[in-house]
Design a protein around this motif. Structure first.
Motif, mmCIF file in Angstrom:
data_model
loop_
_atom_site.group_PDB
_atom_site.id
_atom_site.type_symbol
_atom_site.label_atom_id
_atom_site.label_comp_id
_atom_site.label_asym_id
_atom_site.label_seq_id
_atom_site.Cartn_x
_atom_site.Cartn_y
_atom_site.Cartn_z
ATOM 1 N N ARG A 345 0.836 -1.198 0.000
ATOM 2 C CA ARG A 345 0.000 0.000 0.000
ATOM 3 C C ARG A 345 0.878 1.257 0.000
ATOM 4 N NH1 ARG A 345 -1.978 3.436 4.064
ATOM 5 N NH2 ARG A 345 -3.929 4.498 3.494
ATOM 6 N N ILE A 346 0.576 2.173 -0.897
ATOM 7 C CA ILE A 346 1.304 3.439 -0.987
ATOM 8 C C ILE A 346 0.288 4.562 -0.811
ATOM 9 C CG2 ILE A 346 2.795 4.901 -2.384
ATOM 10 C CD1 ILE A 346 3.609 2.388 -3.949
ATOM 11 N N ALA A 347 0.342 5.225 0.321
ATOM 12 C CA ALA A 347 -0.558 6.350 0.601
ATOM 13 C C ALA A 347 0.063 7.612 0.013
ATOM 14 C CB ALA A 347 -0.766 6.495 2.099
ATOM 15 N N VAL A 348 -0.598 8.178 -0.991
ATOM 16 C CA VAL A 348 -0.108 9.372 -1.679
ATOM 17 C C VAL A 348 -0.994 10.555 -1.296
ATOM 18 C CG1 VAL A 348 0.338 10.465 -3.903
ATOM 19 C CG2 VAL A 348 0.769 8.006 -3.610
ATOM 20 N N THR A 349 -0.396 11.575 -0.699
ATOM 21 C CA THR A 349 -1.112 12.805 -0.354
ATOM 22 C C THR A 349 -0.599 13.921 -1.242
ATOM 23 O OG1 THR A 349 -1.343 12.112 1.947
ATOM 24 C CG2 THR A 349 -1.698 14.438 1.468
ATOM 25 N N VAL A 350 -1.511 14.590 -1.944
ATOM 26 C CA VAL A 350 -1.145 15.683 -2.845
ATOM 27 C C VAL A 350 -1.814 16.955 -2.349
ATOM 28 C CG1 VAL A 350 -1.191 16.560 -5.204
ATOM 29 C CG2 VAL A 350 -0.930 14.103 -4.792
ATOM 30 N N GLU A 351 -1.007 17.989 -2.205
ATOM 31 C CA GLU A 351 -1.501 19.283 -1.735
ATOM 32 C C GLU A 351 -1.397 20.316 -2.862
ATOM 33 O OE1 GLU A 351 -0.061 22.871 1.223
ATOM 34 O OE2 GLU A 351 0.427 20.808 1.799
ATOM 35 N N PRO A 352 -2.467 20.509 -3.654
ATOM 36 C CA PRO A 352 -2.440 21.572 -4.660
ATOM 37 C C PRO A 352 -2.543 22.940 -3.978
ATOM 38 C CG PRO A 352 -4.200 19.955 -5.079
ATOM 39 C CD PRO A 352 -3.733 19.762 -3.679
ATOM 40 N N LEU A 353 -1.886 23.927 -4.555
ATOM 41 C CA LEU A 353 -1.956 25.271 -3.997
ATOM 42 C C LEU A 353 -3.209 26.016 -4.441
ATOM 43 C CD1 LEU A 353 1.798 26.287 -4.272
ATOM 44 C CD2 LEU A 353 0.548 25.467 -2.267
ATOM 45 N N SER A 354 -3.896 25.481 -5.422
ATOM 46 C CA SER A 354 -5.215 25.983 -5.820
ATOM 47 C C SER A 354 -6.012 24.786 -6.316
ATOM 48 C CB SER A 354 -5.095 27.065 -6.901
ATOM 49 O OG SER A 354 -4.430 26.559 -8.040
ATOM 50 N N PRO A 355 -7.343 24.857 -6.265
ATOM 51 C CA PRO A 355 -8.162 23.698 -6.629
ATOM 52 C C PRO A 355 -7.918 23.242 -8.063
ATOM 53 C CG PRO A 355 -9.466 25.345 -5.473
ATOM 54 C CD PRO A 355 -8.147 25.989 -5.770
ATOM 55 N N LEU A 356 -7.969 21.932 -8.259
ATOM 56 C CA LEU A 356 -7.830 21.347 -9.591
ATOM 57 C C LEU A 356 -9.202 21.108 -10.188
ATOM 58 C CD1 LEU A 356 -5.070 18.661 -8.886
ATOM 59 C CD2 LEU A 356 -4.752 21.008 -9.681
ATOM 60 N N ASP A 357 -9.360 21.403 -11.484
ATOM 61 C CA ASP A 357 -10.635 21.109 -12.138
ATOM 62 C C ASP A 357 -10.732 19.612 -12.417
ATOM 63 O OD1 ASP A 357 -9.099 20.589 -14.434
ATOM 64 O OD2 ASP A 357 -9.446 22.572 -15.274
ATOM 65 N N ALA A 358 -11.840 19.201 -12.981
ATOM 66 C CA ALA A 358 -12.096 17.768 -13.174
ATOM 67 C C ALA A 358 -11.052 17.117 -14.075
ATOM 68 C CB ALA A 358 -13.496 17.558 -13.748
ATOM 69 N N GLY A 359 -10.671 17.811 -15.154
ATOM 70 C CA GLY A 359 -9.692 17.239 -16.075
ATOM 71 C C GLY A 359 -8.328 17.072 -15.431
ATOM 72 N N ARG A 360 -7.912 18.061 -14.668
ATOM 73 C CA ARG A 360 -6.622 17.965 -14.015
ATOM 74 C C ARG A 360 -6.652 16.964 -12.866
ATOM 75 N NH1 ARG A 360 -5.631 24.465 -14.376
ATOM 76 N NH2 ARG A 360 -4.515 24.463 -16.377
ATOM 77 N N THR A 361 -7.794 16.805 -12.239
ATOM 78 C CA THR A 361 -7.915 15.784 -11.200
ATOM 79 C C THR A 361 -7.746 14.392 -11.794
ATOM 80 O OG1 THR A 361 -9.346 17.190 -9.846
ATOM 81 C CG2 THR A 361 -9.423 14.819 -9.435
ATOM 82 N N ARG A 362 -8.359 14.176 -12.964
ATOM 83 C CA ARG A 362 -8.184 12.883 -13.638
ATOM 84 C C ARG A 362 -6.723 12.671 -14.022
ATOM 85 N NH1 ARG A 362 -13.119 14.410 -15.988
ATOM 86 N NH2 ARG A 362 -12.055 15.226 -17.834
ATOM 87 N N ALA A 363 -6.082 13.731 -14.506
ATOM 88 C CA ALA A 363 -4.662 13.610 -14.864
ATOM 89 C C ALA A 363 -3.814 13.320 -13.632
ATOM 90 C CB ALA A 363 -4.196 14.902 -15.543
ATOM 91 N N LEU A 364 -4.155 13.914 -12.499
ATOM 92 C CA LEU A 364 -3.439 13.624 -11.256
ATOM 93 C C LEU A 364 -3.619 12.165 -10.871
ATOM 94 C CD1 LEU A 364 -1.874 14.404 -8.714
ATOM 95 C CD2 LEU A 364 -4.036 15.194 -7.721
ATOM 96 N N GLU A 365 -4.821 11.655 -10.982
ATOM 97 C CA GLU A 365 -5.067 10.250 -10.653
ATOM 98 C C GLU A 365 -4.230 9.331 -11.528
ATOM 99 O OE1 GLU A 365 -9.250 10.165 -11.243
ATOM 100 O OE2 GLU A 365 -9.741 10.889 -9.212
ATOM 101 N N GLU A 366 -4.047 9.705 -12.793
ATOM 102 C CA GLU A 366 -3.211 8.910 -13.691
ATOM 103 C C GLU A 366 -1.749 8.953 -13.242
ATOM 104 O OE1 GLU A 366 -3.945 10.567 -17.507
ATOM 105 O OE2 GLU A 366 -5.954 9.687 -17.701
ATOM 106 N N GLN A 367 -1.295 10.117 -12.784
ATOM 107 C CA GLN A 367 0.071 10.231 -12.293
ATOM 108 C C GLN A 367 0.278 9.397 -11.026
ATOM 109 O OE1 GLN A 367 3.192 12.358 -13.156
ATOM 110 N NE2 GLN A 367 2.186 11.360 -14.880
ATOM 111 N N VAL A 368 -0.695 9.392 -10.153
ATOM 112 C CA VAL A 368 -0.600 8.583 -8.941
ATOM 113 C C VAL A 368 -0.534 7.104 -9.308
ATOM 114 C CG1 VAL A 368 -1.812 7.898 -6.841
ATOM 115 C CG2 VAL A 368 -1.653 10.325 -7.467
ATOM 116 N N ALA A 369 -1.340 6.704 -10.298
ATOM 117 C CA ALA A 369 -1.277 5.315 -10.767
ATOM 118 C C ALA A 369 0.107 4.995 -11.316
ATOM 119 C CB ALA A 369 -2.347 5.075 -11.830
ATOM 120 N N ALA A 370 0.727 5.962 -12.011
ATOM 121 C CA ALA A 370 2.073 5.751 -12.550
ATOM 122 C C ALA A 370 3.094 5.606 -11.426
ATOM 123 C CB ALA A 370 2.455 6.902 -13.473
#
Length: 392
Positions: A345-370
């Motif tokens: 298990r790898i717990a990944v916590t990401v702290e954006p300095l401003s809110p991410l829109d839906a598209g960027r949230t999906r892209a972040l999820e892909e990066q976490v999967a990577a």
């Protein structure tokens, strides 16, 4: 410095987009063949992966070579030997391509030594330095030794003075000779070998350094292709070299026509490799996660453009890059992140300095999967405050 007429003006967005492309940090990173080849190409593109913490180097390389894992990085390092773990830029431990080691050792050996940080009683004479480097090379030829075993060999080959406990260490004192350990790496006399249990070991890679001028020219050219436009001061900061020396190197290369001057937004006069003046017109797009001490965050200048606004205070440690893993959004730092492993298990916590829109949230999820793919675990994403400090 001798200059040419500036015929090219480079915007920050153009420079940043090209750096991302050449760092394999844009979409569609090129594949060169096997996973080990892809990893080695990625390490070459970034001019070394910082490997003081090996897992960070594995992420730096793996995230640039989609589909590869930490096992692929370790295979390239310890089985294929296409990578070498040794002392690289700034005297810190890096992964470097084995085929580039003659250039690196030739160039790093040419960097003038700064003033010694040690007390007068702890310092070594030039003759002692040469004796220790030679002893290290001899002791490690055909052998893999722990630092304690190497210490015994060095002292036996040089004299008791090399073993004087005069260097402040983490929980005691180190022998005198240890102050030139990184120099032995820069000279090509030493690199890391596979761990013996939990202990690091060293060996002699058998590298013949490239002639200093040729090696330095090639390193500057590669640096400017990866991180240009850049100034001599930028190069000196990246390499931890004297600024005066870097200025003289750039002046010589400019006079020889090996580099050319451009006007760089936010810097004024800067330099690129001769003829390398094409830059993308489109602005950077996408979301990326970069680990501790990733080369892109350390080498990209001017730093205040890569770390704009609140990112400069949140993602740097007193202006120093590398202590925090970085969230990049559209090519600039837009937050920090942290990962903690427990079994698979790898717990990944990401702290954006401003809110991410839906598209960027999906892209972040892909990066976490990577990240999970590279580290061979099961990642779980939490978007929220990173509560640990730098380099935690």
């Amino acid at each position: 410095m001798t200059t040419r007429a500036r015929t090219t003006t480079v915007s920050w967005n153009g420079a940043n987009a090209r750096r991302l492309d050449r760092q394999f940090l844009s979409d569609g990173a090129p594949s060169t063949g096997s996973p080990a080849q892809d990893v080695t190409a990625a390490v070459a593109a970034m001019l070394g992966a910082h490997a003081q913490v090996l897992s960070a180097a594995e992420l730096s390389a793996g995230l640039r070579a989609p589909g590869t894992t930490r096992t692929d990085v370790r295979t390239a390092l310890w089985t294929d030997r296409s990578l070498v773990k040794t002392f690289g830029p700034r005297g810190t431990v890096h992964l470097l391509p084995a085929e580039d080691l003659p250039m690196w050792t030739g160039a790093l050996s040419a960097v003038p030594a700064g003033s010694s940080p040690f007390s007068k009683d702890a310092r070594m004479t030039p003759e002692q330095v040469e004796a220790v480097v030679g002893a290290v090379a001899d002791a490690l030829t055909g052998a893999e030794l722990t630092v304690d075993e190497l210490s015994d060999e060095v002292i036996a080959r040089t004299g008791p003075w090399a073993g004087d406990l005069v260097m402040p260490a983490f929980q005691g004192m180190w022998p005198r000779w240890r102050q030139v350990l990184h120099l032995a790496g820069h000279r090509g006399a030493l690199c890391y070998a596979p761990n013996r249990g939990r202990k690091a070991t060293y060996t002699n890679p058998g590298t013949v350094p490239m002639p200093a001028r040729e090696a330095t020219t090639e390193l500057v050219r590669r640096y400017l292709r990866a991180y240009g436009p850049a100034t001599p001061v930028h190069f000196a900061q990246w390499l931890a070299a004297p600024r005066g020396w870097a200025g003289r190197v750039f002046e010589e290369l400019a006079g020889a026509g090996a580099i050319e001057e451009v006007a760089f937004e936010g810097c004024g006069a800067a330099w690129v490799a001769a003829g390398d003046t094409l830059f993308p017109s489109a602005e950077p797009r996408g979301v990326r996660l970069l680990p501790y001490f990733d080369a892109f965050g350390i080498a990209s200048r001017p730093r205040e453009r890569l770390f704009p606004g609140a990112a400069y205070g949140r993602a740097l440690a007193g202006g120093q890059a590398g202590n925090f893993p970085l969230l990049l959004v559209d090519g600039t730092v837009a937050g920090v992140w942290h990962q903690r492993r427990s079994g698979r298990r790898i717990a990944v916590t990401v702290e954006p300095l401003s809110p991410l829109d839906a598209g960027r949230t999906r892209a972040l999820e892909e990066q976490v999967a990577a990240v999970g793919e590279v580290l061979e675990g099961n990642p779980e994403l939490t978007v929220g405050e990173v509560t640990v400090g730098g380099h935690a």
